[in-house]
Design a protein around this motif. Structure first.
Motif, mmCIF file in Angstrom:
data_model
loop_
_atom_site.group_PDB
_atom_site.id
_atom_site.type_symbol
_atom_site.label_atom_id
_atom_site.label_comp_id
_atom_site.label_asym_id
_atom_site.label_seq_id
_atom_site.Cartn_x
_atom_site.Cartn_y
_atom_site.Cartn_z
ATOM 1 N N LEU A 278 0.842 -1.195 0.000
ATOM 2 C CA LEU A 278 0.000 0.000 0.000
ATOM 3 C C LEU A 278 0.881 1.251 0.000
ATOM 4 O O LEU A 278 1.981 1.242 0.527
ATOM 5 N N PRO A 279 0.417 2.351 -0.611
ATOM 6 C CA PRO A 279 1.237 3.573 -0.643
ATOM 7 C C PRO A 279 1.462 4.115 0.760
ATOM 8 O O PRO A 279 0.602 4.019 1.634
ATOM 9 N N ALA A 280 2.631 4.701 0.963
ATOM 10 C CA ALA A 280 2.972 5.256 2.275
ATOM 11 C C ALA A 280 2.649 6.740 2.350
ATOM 12 O O ALA A 280 1.979 7.188 3.278
ATOM 13 N N SER A 281 3.126 7.529 1.396
ATOM 14 C CA SER A 281 2.946 8.984 1.433
ATOM 15 C C SER A 281 2.416 9.449 0.081
ATOM 16 O O SER A 281 2.862 8.972 -0.961
ATOM 17 N N ALA A 282 1.488 10.415 0.126
ATOM 18 C CA ALA A 282 0.945 10.944 -1.121
ATOM 19 C C ALA A 282 0.257 12.273 -0.853
ATOM 20 O O ALA A 282 -0.196 12.550 0.261
ATOM 21 N N ILE A 283 0.215 13.104 -1.883
ATOM 22 C CA ILE A 283 -0.577 14.336 -1.873
ATOM 23 C C ILE A 283 -1.412 14.349 -3.139
ATOM 24 O O ILE A 283 -0.899 14.123 -4.237
ATOM 25 N N PHE A 284 -2.715 14.580 -2.981
ATOM 26 C CA PHE A 284 -3.614 14.782 -4.109
ATOM 27 C C PHE A 284 -4.089 16.230 -4.049
ATOM 28 O O PHE A 284 -4.676 16.662 -3.061
ATOM 29 N N ALA A 285 -3.825 16.993 -5.091
ATOM 30 C CA ALA A 285 -4.221 18.404 -5.127
ATOM 31 C C ALA A 285 -5.116 18.652 -6.328
ATOM 32 O O ALA A 285 -4.849 18.152 -7.423
ATOM 33 N N PRO A 286 -6.194 19.427 -6.144
ATOM 34 C CA PRO A 286 -7.079 19.718 -7.279
ATOM 35 C C PRO A 286 -6.436 20.730 -8.227
ATOM 36 O O PRO A 286 -5.667 21.597 -7.811
ATOM 37 N N LEU A 287 -6.758 20.620 -9.500
ATOM 38 C CA LEU A 287 -6.345 21.597 -10.505
ATOM 39 C C LEU A 287 -7.533 22.527 -10.726
ATOM 40 O O LEU A 287 -8.480 22.191 -11.429
ATOM 41 N N ARG A 288 -7.472 23.699 -10.059
ATOM 42 C CA ARG A 288 -8.598 24.626 -10.105
ATOM 43 C C ARG A 288 -8.286 25.799 -11.012
ATOM 44 O O ARG A 288 -7.202 26.387 -10.945
ATOM 45 N N ALA A 289 -9.252 26.187 -11.825
ATOM 46 C CA ALA A 289 -9.196 27.392 -12.644
ATOM 47 C C ALA A 289 -10.469 28.163 -12.348
ATOM 48 O O ALA A 289 -11.548 27.793 -12.803
ATOM 49 N N GLY A 290 -10.339 29.214 -11.540
ATOM 50 C CA GLY A 290 -11.532 29.898 -11.060
ATOM 51 C C GLY A 290 -12.288 28.994 -10.113
ATOM 52 O O GLY A 290 -11.724 28.437 -9.169
ATOM 53 N N ALA A 291 -13.581 28.811 -10.365
ATOM 54 C CA ALA A 291 -14.398 27.968 -9.487
ATOM 55 C C ALA A 291 -14.428 26.524 -9.961
ATOM 56 O O ALA A 291 -14.955 25.660 -9.251
ATOM 57 N N ALA A 292 -13.901 26.239 -11.133
ATOM 58 C CA ALA A 292 -13.966 24.894 -11.708
ATOM 59 C C ALA A 292 -12.744 24.077 -11.335
ATOM 60 O O ALA A 292 -11.623 24.583 -11.284
ATOM 61 N N THR A 293 -12.987 22.778 -11.080
ATOM 62 C CA THR A 293 -11.894 21.841 -10.851
ATOM 63 C C THR A 293 -11.696 21.046 -12.133
ATOM 64 O O THR A 293 -12.577 20.296 -12.562
ATOM 65 N N LEU A 294 -10.520 21.209 -12.735
ATOM 66 C CA LEU A 294 -10.258 20.631 -14.046
ATOM 67 C C LEU A 294 -9.507 19.316 -13.984
ATOM 68 O O LEU A 294 -9.241 18.705 -15.012
ATOM 69 N N GLY A 295 -9.125 18.873 -12.801
ATOM 70 C CA GLY A 295 -8.404 17.621 -12.680
ATOM 71 C C GLY A 295 -7.678 17.545 -11.360
ATOM 72 O O GLY A 295 -8.010 18.256 -10.402
ATOM 73 N N ILE A 296 -6.678 16.683 -11.283
ATOM 74 C CA ILE A 296 -5.879 16.511 -10.066
ATOM 75 C C ILE A 296 -4.419 16.333 -10.452
ATOM 76 O O ILE A 296 -4.096 15.933 -11.581
ATOM 77 N N VAL A 297 -3.544 16.639 -9.516
ATOM 78 C CA VAL A 297 -2.136 16.294 -9.627
ATOM 79 C C VAL A 297 -1.763 15.584 -8.328
ATOM 80 O O VAL A 297 -2.211 15.991 -7.245
ATOM 81 N N SER A 298 -0.980 14.537 -8.438
ATOM 82 C CA SER A 298 -0.630 13.750 -7.250
ATOM 83 C C SER A 298 0.848 13.386 -7.288
ATOM 84 O O SER A 298 1.377 13.035 -8.348
ATOM 85 N N ILE A 299 1.500 13.506 -6.143
ATOM 86 C CA ILE A 299 2.865 13.007 -5.979
ATOM 87 C C ILE A 299 2.848 11.953 -4.889
ATOM 88 O O ILE A 299 2.069 12.048 -3.924
ATOM 89 N N GLN A 300 3.705 10.922 -5.037
ATOM 90 C CA GLN A 300 3.756 9.835 -4.053
ATOM 91 C C GLN A 300 5.201 9.465 -3.752
ATOM 92 O O GLN A 300 6.084 9.688 -4.585
ATOM 93 N N ALA A 301 5.386 8.940 -2.588
ATOM 94 C CA ALA A 301 6.707 8.447 -2.187
ATOM 95 C C ALA A 301 6.531 7.159 -1.402
ATOM 96 O O ALA A 301 5.517 6.956 -0.736
ATOM 97 N N GLU A 302 7.526 6.310 -1.480
ATOM 98 C CA GLU A 302 7.461 5.035 -0.775
ATOM 99 C C GLU A 302 7.769 5.172 0.699
ATOM 100 O O GLU A 302 7.491 4.281 1.477
ATOM 101 N N ARG A 303 8.373 6.308 1.100
ATOM 102 C CA ARG A 303 8.751 6.498 2.502
ATOM 103 C C ARG A 303 7.596 7.044 3.310
ATOM 104 O O ARG A 303 6.949 8.017 2.880
ATOM 105 N N PRO A 304 7.320 6.498 4.476
ATOM 106 C CA PRO A 304 6.306 7.106 5.346
ATOM 107 C C PRO A 304 6.759 8.502 5.788
ATOM 108 O O PRO A 304 7.938 8.752 6.004
ATOM 109 N N GLY A 305 5.838 9.415 5.896
ATOM 110 C CA GLY A 305 6.141 10.758 6.376
ATOM 111 C C GLY A 305 6.960 11.583 5.410
ATOM 112 O O GLY A 305 7.599 12.558 5.813
ATOM 113 N N ALA A 306 6.956 11.228 4.118
ATOM 114 C CA ALA A 306 7.792 11.956 3.154
ATOM 115 C C ALA A 306 7.268 13.356 2.883
ATOM 116 O O ALA A 306 8.020 14.244 2.525
ATOM 117 N N PHE A 307 5.941 13.566 3.031
ATOM 118 C CA PHE A 307 5.348 14.851 2.703
ATOM 119 C C PHE A 307 4.693 15.461 3.935
ATOM 120 O O PHE A 307 4.240 14.752 4.835
#
Length: 852
Positions: A278-307
């Motif tokens: 299972l993934p240890a560390s990750a961030i999911f952030a919305p891609l917002r332009a004004g009030a609209a959410t156009l997608g997501i960007v996510s970074i992940q790492a195998e180390r716990p507590g990386a972010f």
């Protein structure tokens, strides 16, 4: 696009669950043995261990707080320091008690002192000795060292924070600039990945966009195993995975450990994968332009507590830029007409990305906007510190025109700037319903007001108006909003350029003008033939002592303090600079020498009330020497004016450093420059000290002759007598010159002058023996003195000699709180206290000297 590999299949699972895996926590050690790259903190720790080695030190440990009872360890012994990054717990240990109670703990042969900076506990200093008596004797030294280490640790922390923040800002700016002019999403994502990798360590990067027609989330960019590639993996927006959840809610998600994923339920975990994958560390952030959410960007790492929150905050503005890139891409794929308009948007982005001058940026924004929409008049207003919104540009009939007095932001422009929501009105009725005034132009029938946005920040608004109704349909309104967002980035870049230009003219330590900038300014004033230009060149007296005694960080703080006082004393039009080293140059455009003298009076008055806080907590007074020159009397060029000011500065410095003269005419030991500087600092403290110095210098030479001391000890006694009270320069004048008895708190401050004086002189060449007199001249042979309560022969002999000289001088000379007594009465007092306060062997010799 067909799915490429089995890993692409896993990605679809990941965006709903994640399978990045994890790695074990690691530790490492770094040995420090005195190399040139070691930090001031490490040098101080190594030096402390070296100093305590003679007192039976076994081991020296710094427990650096990490919260929840966890600390990283720094160890030192024999003049070398070693850092152990592994965490250790203080729970249940004496170190934990010292940290919790903020009180020094003495247990057997160990001394544990809390390391505190202001109100924060940074850790504990633990010193282990070979015996309990040796540990007890070192308590004061350990506590004082803990104070110094606290300051060094705090400085190191701030430097690291500043370096990280600066690097993060550079990464965000570079990434936004890379995105601003791009249109190909894969290349943009690749540029984002490269810039982001400069400051965040991640193993995987995923970018996905929403497909509104099919209500799906499509992952189109994947970076893993060091390889970026295009993919096309879709999943329903209504599913419960973290990716679709972020796309639906517009709220970011931060995962620090595999357990954080449990909130999404077991259904989100691939049944075929073991828990360890299972993934240890990750961030999911919305891609917002004004009030609209156009997608997501996510970074992940195998180390716990990386972010953490830093990485989350860093990813957000980049996500905003990616959202704009996706918005541009969506518009390109709409229809042929939209593609033509998109070409204009690309030109806007390219033009704005290539220019960094605010006026040209504003003109380019307006010019490109005129290509998109019908608007004879375009206004740009920006937010400012002193006003919520201020007009900065008016574009009329394809040209920039000067702003008029009536060109002020309307209430609706203020609303758009405050709320960040565009306002589009296509008829007079809509304008009236929205409360849009027509004072900017009375014949308008359509109005569009869009925010200039950069990330979350609203930098201002763009106001367009047309005499035609329905001039801004939805497609054009969307383009205007995009232009506003692009313009917001351009305005940010322009402001950053202005800030960088200003930064290049600033001294990084004091934020004053640097040498080049002030000389350019002085040249400009003289070229304009401004009457009454004057310059003041000043430097900090005895500045070298701040660096050699307390360290360069204290010297830097002294320069910053002087800079603040100069700024507070100078006028708004004055040019204030750090000319070089400890020298400052102030240029006053008018008023001549009289204005410069008034400035110096204000500055010196402010310096008196603004002492420097030393590492030990005792304020250190700061004073300056200065030279003044005024045009045209002293010169008409910048070189001649500065040279004249420098000549007068040198004259004042030489006059204030005049050496002591003795009436006896006998030969006296010569003083080095450092010793002379310390002596001058004492002489400036008060008139009593000057008389006292004259007296003890002569008496010390007589006493040395009576004792039959050799040349080396005679010189040491002379220096120790002259400089024994040097620590008083760090004591406030209100205590030094108080006419009444000192209060207990004041007496405690006064008693610190022995240790402060020792810190000042111990590194000065030729002061090895004399420094012992500075430190111990208030010890008593009966053990009731300070700072260490030494007794009898434990007190260095030179300190016992100076104690008698100092006491006799104190009795026969007037003091602020004590009138002088006769010599005979003073000799009687010396004999009465012989064997208790004074050495019984030295007192008779001293008294016979006085009888002779």
């Amino acid at each position: 696009m067909k799915r490429q590999t089995s890993r692409a299949h896993e990605l679809q699972k990941f965006t709903q669950s994640s399978d990045c895996g994890r790695v074990a926590e690691t530790s490492r050690s770094v040995a420090v043995t005195g190399g040139s790259s070691e930090s001031a903190y490490e040098r101080a720790l190594a030096l402390l261990s070296h100093e305590l080695a003679a007192q039976g030190l076994v081991e020296l440990i710094v427990w650096r707080c990490g919260g929840a009872g966890l600390c990283s360890l720094d160890r030192a012994s024999g003049g070398a320091a070693e850092r152990d990054i592994c965490d250790a717990s203080t729970l249940g240990r004496p170190e934990g008690a010292a940290i919790a109670t903020r009180q020094t703990q003495v247990l057997g042969g160990a001394v544990i002192a809390p390391i505190a900076f202001e109100t924060r506990i940074l850790g504990a200093l633990s010193a282990h000795f070979s015996s309990e008596p040796r540990a007890a004797a070192a308590v004061t030294h350990i506590e004082a060292s803990a104070e110094r280490l606290a300051t060094l640790l705090e400085v190191s922390r701030l430097a690291q924070c500043n370096a990280t923040a600066s690097r993060d800002r550079e990464v965000v700016v570079a990434a936004l600039q890379a995105m601003a002019g791009g249109t190909e999403l894969h290349a943009i994502c690749d540029a984002v990945r490269r810039h982001l990798g400069r400051t965040i360590d991640f193993d995987c990067l995923v970018v996905a966009r929403t497909v509104s027609e099919s209500q799906e989330l499509e992952a189109f960019y994947l970076y893993e195993s060091g390889v970026p590639r295009e993919v096309s993996i879709r999943m329903p927006l209504g599913s419960d995975g973290p990716g679709p959840t972020v796309a639906a809610t517009g709220q970011s998600l931060l995962f620090r450990h595999t357990s954080d994923w449990q909130r999404f339920g077991a259904s989100q975990v691939d049944k075929d994968l073991p828990p360890s994958d299972l993934p240890a560390s990750a961030i999911f952030a919305p891609l917002r332009a004004g009030a609209a959410t156009l997608g997501i960007v996510s970074i992940q790492a195998e180390r716990p507590g990386a972010f953490g929150y830093r990485e989350h905050a860093l990813l957000e503005p980049i996500a905003e830029g990616l959202a704009l890139a996706i918005a541009r891409s969506n518009l390109q794929h709409a229809n042929e007409d939209a593609r033509i308009e998109r070409g204009v948007m690309v030109d806007v982005a390219r033009a704005l990305a290539q220019d960094i001058h605010p006026a040209r940026v504003f003109e380019e924004v307006c010019r490109q906007t005129r290509l998109l929409v019908d608007s004879p008049d375009i206004y740009i207003a920006l937010t400012h510190d002193d006003a919520p919104l201020r007009m900065v540009h008016h574009f009329c009939d394809a040209a920039a025109v000067p702003l008029e007095a009536e060109d002020v932001p309307s209430p609706r422009m203020l609303d758009v700037a405050r709320k960040g929501k565009p306002l589009i009105c296509n008829t007079r009725a809509e304008m009236s319903a929205a409360g849009v005034p027509s004072e900017l132009r009375t014949d308008l029938n359509s109005v569009a007001i869009v925010p200039l946005r950069a990330g979350y920040a609203i930098l201002g608004v763009l106001h367009c108006g047309s005499p035609r109704e329905h001039a801004y349909p939805a497609s054009r309104a969307d383009l205007l909003i995009a232009v506003g967002e692009q313009a917001g980035i351009a305005v940010t870049n322009a402001r950053m350029f202005e800030a960088a230009a200003d930064h290049s003219n600033r001294d990084p330590l004091t934020n004053l003008l640097n040498h080049r900038a002030v000389m350019v300014g002085l040249q400009r004033l003289l070229a304009e033939r401004t009457p009454g230009v004057a310059v003041v060149l000043l430097d900090v007296e005895a500045f070298r002592l701040f660096n050699t005694t307390f360290g360069h960080h204290v010297g830097d703080e002294a320069l910053r303090l002087v800079a603040r006082c100069i700024r507070g004393s100078a006028g708004e039009e004055d040019l204030v600079s750090r000319y070089g080293g400890d020298e400052f140059l102030i240029v006053l455009p008018e008023g001549g020498a009289a204005s410069a003298s008034a400035f110096l009076d204000r500055l010196r008055a402010q310096l008196v009330t603004s002492p420097l806080d030393s590492p030990s907590g005792v304020p250190i007074p700061i004073s300056c020497c200065a030279g003044i020159a005024a045009a045209p009397a002293d010169g008409t060029t910048r070189e001649t004016l500065v040279a004249a000011a420098d000549e007068r500065l040198q004259a004042e410095r030489n006059g204030s450093h005049a050496r002591i003269s003795y009436a006896s005419g006998r030969a006296h030991p010569t003083l080095s420059d450092a010793q002379e500087g310390l002596l001058v600092a004492i002489l400036r403290k008060d008139l009593y000290t000057r008389a006292h110095i004259h007296f003890v210098g002569e008496t010390a030479l007589d006493f040395a002759e009576a004792l039959g001391l050799d040349a080396e000890m005679t010189r040491a006694l002379f220096l120790g007598s002259l400089l024994h009270d040097v620590g008083k320069i760090c004591i406030p004048d209100t205590i030094i010159s108080k006419p009444s008895s000192l209060a207990p708190a004041e007496r405690k401050i006064m008693q610190r002058h022995t240790m402060l004086g020792y810190e000042l002189v111990r590194g000065v060449d030729g002061m090895d023996i004399a420094s012992l007199a500075v430190l111990h001249h208030h010890e008593r042979v009966d053990g009731r003195g300070y700072p260490y309560g030494l007794a009898a022969e434990a007190i260095p002999s030179i300190a016992r000699m100076v104690t008698i000289i100092d006491a006799f001088s104190a009795m026969v000379l007037d003091r602020p709180y004590h009138k002088a007594i006769a010599d005979d009465a003073a000799k009687t007092e010396l004999r009465r206290c012989s064997g208790r306060q004074f050495d019984a062997g030295y007192v008779p010799i001293f008294c016979r000297l006085l009888d002779a």
